[in-house]
Scaffold this motif. Structure first.
Motif, mmCIF file in Angstrom:
data_model
loop_
_atom_site.group_PDB
_atom_site.id
_atom_site.type_symbol
_atom_site.label_atom_id
_atom_site.label_comp_id
_atom_site.label_asym_id
_atom_site.label_seq_id
_atom_site.Cartn_x
_atom_site.Cartn_y
_atom_site.Cartn_z
ATOM 1 N N VAL A 80 0.895 -1.404 -0.079
ATOM 2 C CA VAL A 80 0.005 -0.195 -0.139
ATOM 3 C C VAL A 80 0.925 1.255 0.024
ATOM 4 C CG1 VAL A 80 -2.024 -1.195 1.096
ATOM 5 C CG2 VAL A 80 -0.433 -0.093 2.483
ATOM 6 N N ALA A 81 2.225 1.113 0.147
ATOM 7 C CA ALA A 81 2.983 2.363 0.186
ATOM 8 C C ALA A 81 4.559 1.762 0.036
ATOM 9 C CB ALA A 81 3.146 3.002 1.353
ATOM 10 N N VAL A 82 5.195 2.047 -0.952
ATOM 11 C CA VAL A 82 6.525 1.929 -1.242
ATOM 12 C C VAL A 82 7.519 2.992 -1.237
ATOM 13 C CG1 VAL A 82 8.176 0.644 -2.848
ATOM 14 C CG2 VAL A 82 5.688 -0.191 -2.666
ATOM 15 N N VAL A 83 8.529 2.898 -0.613
ATOM 16 C CA VAL A 83 9.465 4.001 -0.624
ATOM 17 C C VAL A 83 10.730 3.575 -1.091
ATOM 18 C CG1 VAL A 83 10.668 5.604 0.762
ATOM 19 C CG2 VAL A 83 8.159 5.288 1.199
ATOM 20 N N GLU A 84 11.407 4.099 -2.009
ATOM 21 C CA GLU A 84 12.737 3.842 -2.544
ATOM 22 C C GLU A 84 13.746 4.568 -1.873
ATOM 23 O OE1 GLU A 84 12.980 3.324 -6.873
ATOM 24 O OE2 GLU A 84 10.692 2.965 -7.027
ATOM 25 N N PRO A 85 15.083 3.981 -1.551
ATOM 26 C CA PRO A 85 16.008 4.931 -1.054
ATOM 27 C C PRO A 85 16.726 6.143 -2.045
ATOM 28 C CG PRO A 85 16.854 2.633 -1.646
ATOM 29 C CD PRO A 85 15.419 2.737 -1.978
ATOM 30 N N LEU A 86 17.016 7.148 -1.283
ATOM 31 C CA LEU A 86 17.616 8.283 -2.372
ATOM 32 C C LEU A 86 19.132 8.049 -1.869
ATOM 33 C CD1 LEU A 86 15.177 11.270 -1.448
ATOM 34 C CD2 LEU A 86 15.194 9.423 -3.489
ATOM 35 N N SER A 87 19.672 7.330 -1.063
ATOM 36 C CA SER A 87 21.049 7.325 -0.270
ATOM 37 C C SER A 87 21.810 6.373 -1.340
ATOM 38 C CB SER A 87 20.921 6.918 0.857
ATOM 39 O OG SER A 87 20.332 5.476 1.270
ATOM 40 N N ILE A 98 16.691 -2.684 -5.310
ATOM 41 C CA ILE A 98 15.458 -3.343 -5.888
ATOM 42 C C ILE A 98 13.901 -2.788 -5.316
ATOM 43 C CG2 ILE A 98 14.207 -5.632 -6.023
ATOM 44 C CD1 ILE A 98 16.538 -7.008 -5.229
ATOM 45 N N SER A 99 13.283 -2.840 -6.310
ATOM 46 C CA SER A 99 11.794 -2.150 -6.032
ATOM 47 C C SER A 99 10.599 -2.772 -6.622
ATOM 48 C CB SER A 99 11.780 -0.672 -6.591
ATOM 49 O OG SER A 99 10.586 -0.035 -5.810
#
Length: 248
Positions: A138-145, A150-151
């Motif tokens: 219901v929510a997916v956050v990809e790293p900016l670091s 993988i997403s």
């Protein structure tokens, strides 16, 4: 599909139900079929970022092109889909409203915490909810670091009891005779960790949430290709789950 069948479908959509008990039953059946087609069309369009043409939707629904067009026009009127300049239909702004309505308080409160955890660990972190026998993102956050990770998409789903998130969600259920050892282990240790169960070569770590509403089964889930990240992520994932649970 034959022209006769297309005509029959079109007629069924246009005509009112006959009078009497059998007519009422027929009307309900037609209404249910129309609703089912509309919902399925919305799911099909939303699952394709590049969009779908009317003919694509017609083929996947197994209906005549005119029926598919009528369904898409109705969805567009409610801003659930939008027709792009290339003639293909894509998910519309109305789907955002629907997404916000689903466990809205928990989802919105979780986003900053998911962001913090994803950047800290350098891996994609998601909020996963139980929906029947399926685990749904219901929510997916990809790293900016980090540059590589993988997403997966919001709305992605797999069976409960499979993968780290599926095991974490299953652990929130009442223990059942004969349940898988991995579910019992996840319940006892407070998290689940797997490798290659959903995506080949991917490690998963998931921690169940303990929310005020006991009927709402959710977990935080991490996915990564790095064994060291998965191994060392448990403490941070526990912290994220605790903080989100306190807000929900």
């Amino acid at each position: 599909m034959s022209n006769n069948q297309a005509a029959a479908d079109t007629q069924a959509d246009h005509e009112g139900a006959p009078s009497g008990r059998s007519g009422a039953a027929t009307g309900k059946a037609v209404g249910s079929q129309t609703l089912a087609r509309g919902l399925l069309a919305l799911q099909l369009v939303a699952a394709q970022p590049q969009g779908l043409a009317v003919q694509d939707v017609a083929q996947r629904l197994g209906v005549h092109r005119t029926i598919a067009y009528r369904i898409l026009v109705t969805l567009a009127e409610h801003h659930l889909v939008v027709k792009a300049p290339d003639g293909r239909y894509r998910a519309g702004s109305g789907t955002v409203t629907l997404a916000r309505g689903y466990a809205a308080g928990v989802r919105e409160a979780a986003l900053p915490l998911l962001r913090r955890t994803a950047d800290e660990l350098g891996a994609t972190v998601a909020l996963i909810a139980a929906e029947g026998d399926e685990a749904v993102a219901v929510a997916v956050v990809e790293p900016l670091s980090v540059d590589y990770h993988i997403s997966y998409r919001v709305g992605s789903r797999h069976r409960i009891g499979v993968g780290a998130a599926g095991l974490a969600l299953a652990s929130l259920r009442t223990p059942a005779p004969g349940e898988a050892v991995e579910i019992t282990q996840a319940r006892d240790q407070g998290y689940a960790q797997t490798f290659g169960r959903i995506e080949p070569g991917a490690y998963g770590v998931a921690v169940p949430l303990h929310l005020a509403d006991p009927a709402l089964h959710m977990c935080v889930n991490l996915i990564t290709s790095r064994e060291d990240v998965a191994r060392d992520s448990v403490a941070a994932m526990r912290d994220a789950a605790r903080d989100i649970s306190a807000l929900g």
